[in-house]
Design a protein around this motif. Structure first.
Motif, PDB file in Angstrom:
ATOM      1  N   GLY B 101      21.631  58.137  68.424  1.00 44.32           N
ATOM      2  CA  GLY B 101      22.292  57.838  69.689  1.00 44.32           C
ATOM      3  C   GLY B 101      22.459  56.356  69.959  1.00 44.32           C
ATOM      4  O   GLY B 101      22.977  55.961  71.008  1.00 44.32           O
ATOM      5  N   GLU B 102      22.063  55.543  69.006  1.00 41.18           N
ATOM      6  CA  GLU B 102      22.178  54.084  69.186  1.00 41.18           C
ATOM      7  C   GLU B 102      23.644  53.693  69.326  1.00 41.18           C
ATOM      8  O   GLU B 102      24.493  54.143  68.561  1.00 41.18           O
ATOM      9  CB  GLU B 102      21.563  53.399  67.974  1.00 41.18           C
ATOM     10  CG  GLU B 102      21.573  51.891  68.005  1.00 41.18           C
ATOM     11  CD  GLU B 102      21.001  51.308  66.727  1.00 41.18           C
ATOM     12  OE1 GLU B 102      20.796  52.085  65.765  1.00 41.18           O
ATOM     13  OE2 GLU B 102      20.773  50.093  66.663  1.00 41.18           O
ATOM     14  N   LEU B 103      23.924  52.844  70.292  1.00 38.09           N
ATOM     15  CA  LEU B 103      25.283  52.345  70.492  1.00 38.09           C
ATOM     16  C   LEU B 103      25.476  51.030  69.757  1.00 38.09           C
ATOM     17  O   LEU B 103      24.591  50.180  69.736  1.00 38.09           O
ATOM     18  CB  LEU B 103      25.566  52.119  71.978  1.00 38.09           C
ATOM     19  CG  LEU B 103      25.609  53.327  72.909  1.00 38.09           C
ATOM     20  CD1 LEU B 103      26.058  52.900  74.300  1.00 38.09           C
ATOM     21  CD2 LEU B 103      26.527  54.395  72.362  1.00 38.09           C
ATOM     22  N   PHE B 104      26.680  50.873  69.194  1.00 36.87           N
ATOM     23  CA  PHE B 104      27.083  49.628  68.563  1.00 36.87           C
ATOM     24  C   PHE B 104      28.244  49.073  69.385  1.00 36.87           C
ATOM     25  O   PHE B 104      29.238  49.769  69.594  1.00 36.87           O
ATOM     26  CB  PHE B 104      27.500  49.882  67.119  1.00 36.87           C
ATOM     27  CG  PHE B 104      26.384  50.417  66.271  1.00 36.87           C
ATOM     28  CD1 PHE B 104      26.127  51.788  66.213  1.00 36.87           C
ATOM     29  CD2 PHE B 104      25.576  49.564  65.543  1.00 36.87           C
ATOM     30  CE1 PHE B 104      25.088  52.291  65.437  1.00 36.87           C
ATOM     31  CE2 PHE B 104      24.541  50.057  64.763  1.00 36.87           C
ATOM     32  CZ  PHE B 104      24.291  51.412  64.717  1.00 36.87           C
ATOM     33  N   PHE B 105      28.091  47.830  69.801  1.00 33.05           N
ATOM     34  CA  PHE B 105      29.034  47.260  70.738  1.00 33.05           C
ATOM     35  C   PHE B 105      30.022  46.313  70.070  1.00 33.05           C
ATOM     36  O   PHE B 105      29.693  45.612  69.102  1.00 33.05           O
ATOM     37  CB  PHE B 105      28.292  46.479  71.833  1.00 33.05           C
ATOM     38  CG  PHE B 105      27.682  47.369  72.874  1.00 33.05           C
ATOM     39  CD1 PHE B 105      26.413  47.887  72.705  1.00 33.05           C
ATOM     40  CD2 PHE B 105      28.387  47.672  74.027  1.00 33.05           C
ATOM     41  CE1 PHE B 105      25.846  48.715  73.670  1.00 33.05           C
ATOM     42  CE2 PHE B 105      27.833  48.495  75.000  1.00 33.05           C
ATOM     43  CZ  PHE B 105      26.560  49.018  74.818  1.00 33.05           C
ATOM     44  N   GLY B 106      31.224  46.269  70.635  1.00 37.56           N
ATOM     45  CA  GLY B 106      32.176  45.228  70.282  1.00 37.56           C
ATOM     46  C   GLY B 106      31.837  43.937  71.007  1.00 37.56           C
ATOM     47  O   GLY B 106      30.887  43.865  71.780  1.00 37.56           O
ATOM     48  N   GLU B 107      32.657  42.912  70.754  1.00 40.61           N
ATOM     49  CA  GLU B 107      32.387  41.586  71.307  1.00 40.61           C
ATOM     50  C   GLU B 107      32.738  41.463  72.786  1.00 40.61           C
ATOM     51  O   GLU B 107      32.356  40.508  73.432  1.00 40.61           O
ATOM     52  CB  GLU B 107      33.170  40.530  70.512  1.00 40.61           C
ATOM     53  CG  GLU B 107      32.626  40.277  69.124  1.00 40.61           C
ATOM     54  CD  GLU B 107      31.238  39.676  69.180  1.00 40.61           C
ATOM     55  OE1 GLU B 107      30.323  40.223  68.524  1.00 40.61           O
ATOM     56  OE2 GLU B 107      31.041  38.674  69.893  1.00 40.61           O
ATOM     57  N   GLY B 108      33.468  42.429  73.294  1.00 42.63           N
ATOM     58  CA  GLY B 108      33.822  42.390  74.705  1.00 42.63           C
ATOM     59  C   GLY B 108      35.197  41.804  74.956  1.00 42.63           C
ATOM     60  O   GLY B 108      35.683  40.970  74.183  1.00 42.63           O
ATOM     61  N   SER B 109      35.813  42.258  76.040  1.00 44.45           N
ATOM     62  CA  SER B 109      37.104  41.726  76.493  1.00 44.45           C
ATOM     63  C   SER B 109      36.949  41.286  77.935  1.00 44.45           C
ATOM     64  O   SER B 109      36.656  42.114  78.799  1.00 44.45           O
ATOM     65  CB  SER B 109      38.190  42.804  76.399  1.00 44.45           C
ATOM     66  OG  SER B 109      38.388  43.231  75.087  1.00 44.45           O
ATOM     67  N   ARG B 110      37.122  39.992  78.146  1.00 48.69           N
ATOM     68  CA  ARG B 110      36.974  39.486  79.517  1.00 48.69           C
ATOM     69  C   ARG B 110      38.347  39.484  80.169  1.00 48.69           C
ATOM     70  O   ARG B 110      39.240  38.741  79.756  1.00 48.69           O
ATOM     71  CB  ARG B 110      36.367  38.098  79.532  1.00 48.69           C
ATOM     72  CG  ARG B 110      36.104  37.595  80.947  1.00 48.69           C
ATOM     73  CD  ARG B 110      35.223  36.371  80.986  1.00 48.69           C
ATOM     74  NE  ARG B 110      33.861  36.625  80.553  1.00 48.69           N
ATOM     75  CZ  ARG B 110      32.924  37.186  81.304  1.00 48.69           C
ATOM     76  NH1 ARG B 110      33.197  37.598  82.529  1.00 48.69           N
ATOM     77  NH2 ARG B 110      31.707  37.336  80.841  1.00 48.69           N
ATOM     78  N   LEU B 111      38.509  40.311  81.182  1.00 45.49           N
ATOM     79  CA  LEU B 111      39.795  40.461  81.876  1.00 45.49           C
ATOM     80  C   LEU B 111      39.728  39.792  83.235  1.00 45.49           C
ATOM     81  O   LEU B 111      38.792  40.032  84.007  1.00 45.49           O
ATOM     82  CB  LEU B 111      40.114  41.951  82.054  1.00 45.49           C
ATOM     83  CG  LEU B 111      41.317  42.286  82.935  1.00 45.49           C
ATOM     84  CD1 LEU B 111      42.613  41.809  82.287  1.00 45.49           C
ATOM     85  CD2 LEU B 111      41.393  43.786  83.207  1.00 45.49           C
ATOM     86  N   THR B 112      40.732  38.969  83.506  1.00 47.78           N
ATOM     87  CA  THR B 112      40.895  38.373  84.827  1.00 47.78           C
ATOM     88  C   THR B 112      42.210  38.876  85.404  1.00 47.78           C
ATOM     89  O   THR B 112      43.262  38.770  84.748  1.00 47.78           O
ATOM     90  CB  THR B 112      40.925  36.839  84.751  1.00 47.78           C
ATOM     91  OG1 THR B 112      39.701  36.375  84.165  1.00 47.78           O
ATOM     92  CG2 THR B 112      41.079  36.231  86.144  1.00 47.78           C
ATOM     93  N   VAL B 113      42.144  39.441  86.601  1.00 47.09           N
ATOM     94  CA  VAL B 113      43.354  39.917  87.281  1.00 47.09           C
ATOM     95  C   VAL B 113      43.613  39.018  88.488  1.00 47.09           C
ATOM     96  O   VAL B 113      42.763  38.896  89.374  1.00 47.09           O
ATOM     97  CB  VAL B 113      43.208  41.385  87.722  1.00 47.09           C
ATOM     98  CG1 VAL B 113      44.511  41.868  88.371  1.00 47.09           C
ATOM     99  CG2 VAL B 113      42.855  42.278  86.542  1.00 47.09           C
ATOM    100  N   LEU B 114      44.767  38.388  88.477  1.00 46.41           N
ATOM    101  CA  LEU B 114      45.093  37.433  89.555  1.00 46.41           C
ATOM    102  C   LEU B 114      45.937  38.077  90.642  1.00 46.41           C
ATOM    103  O   LEU B 114      46.713  38.998  90.363  1.00 46.41           O
ATOM    104  CB  LEU B 114      45.844  36.235  88.954  1.00 46.41           C
ATOM    105  CG  LEU B 114      45.096  35.469  87.861  1.00 46.41           C
ATOM    106  CD1 LEU B 114      45.991  34.404  87.263  1.00 46.41           C
ATOM    107  CD2 LEU B 114      43.820  34.865  88.426  1.00 46.41           C
TER     108      LEU B 114
END
Lengths: 111, 114
Positions: B101-114
């Motif tokens: 059940g271990e999760l492997f994560f991606g690097e992430g996506s930082r979203l900014t909504v203006l």
């Protein structure tokens, strides 16, 4: 609803000292995970604990699981600056393979 | 090594735009997940998928949808982005039934909504 609580949320400690981070959870589970996150980075798996009494160690970190008490601990021995990061525990929700995360403990190790 | 790749590390979008966040894993994992991470709130599960074309709501699905047309790819869609969806989005995968059940994560996506 499964709730996962970590404490402390912020921890500032000196190099060379020992400390413990606690992770409590509210419903039965025997699968618990610890992750590390560096600033601006993603989560890296540290430990997978899959049964009552499980203990895992890696370097200066040791994690344990007590499913009866619904408690896991992450013990830091002789802290060094490189351990500065945010540590998350996560609990499997009743074997569903969905993980519920604690809010994280931000650890700062000062020289 | 398991690799989870998120297509965009940083995005800036305007309110009302449609946003696609893509995630690909290369280890033939059954399960894929989308979390969002906000300061003080930790990680919260948006949607997950146990199989191709299968999806289930997590704890905060409102304003999001997902698509899993192929086993290795799991997309998160914001139909009409709003400022309260500004966040770090993390994709994760796991082996599936019978695994740790271990999760492997991606690097992430930082979203900014203006």
């Amino acid at each position: 609803e499964l709730k996962v609580e970590q404490n402390p949320l912020f921890l500032s400690m000196q190099e060379g000292k020992n400390y413990t981070i606690y992770c409590n959870y509210s419903t039965t589970s025997d699968r618990l995970y610890w992750y590390r996150q560096d600033p601006g980075k993603s989560l890296e798996s540290l430990f997978v604990l899959l049964s009552n009494g499980a203990v895992k160690q890696e370097g200066r970190l040791m994690a344990s699981l007590d499913t009866k008490a619904r408690l896991s601990t992450l013990h830091i021995t002789a802290a060094v600056h490189d351990l500065s990061a945010t540590y998350f525990c996560a609990v499997d929700m009743g074997g569903s393979e969905k993980l519920v995360f604690g809010k994280g403990t931000k650890l700062t190790v000062n020289p | 090594d398991v690799k989870v790749t998120q297509s965009s590390r940083y995005l800036v979008k305007r309110t009302g735009e449609k946003v696609f966040l893509e995630c690909v894993q290369d280890m033939d994992h059954e399960n894929m997940f989308w979390y969002r991470q906000d300061p003080g709130l930790g990680l919260r599960l948006i949607y997950f998928s146990y199989d191709v074309k299968m999806k289930e709501k997590g704890d905060i699905p409102e304003g999001y949808s997902v698509s899993r047309e192929k086993k290795e790819r799991f997309s998160l869609i914001l139909e009409s982005a709003s400022t309260n969806q500004t966040s770090m989005y993390l994709c994760a995968s796991s082996y599936g039934w019978g695994s740790t059940g271990e999760l492997f994560f991606g690097e992430g996506s930082r979203l900014t909504v203006l």
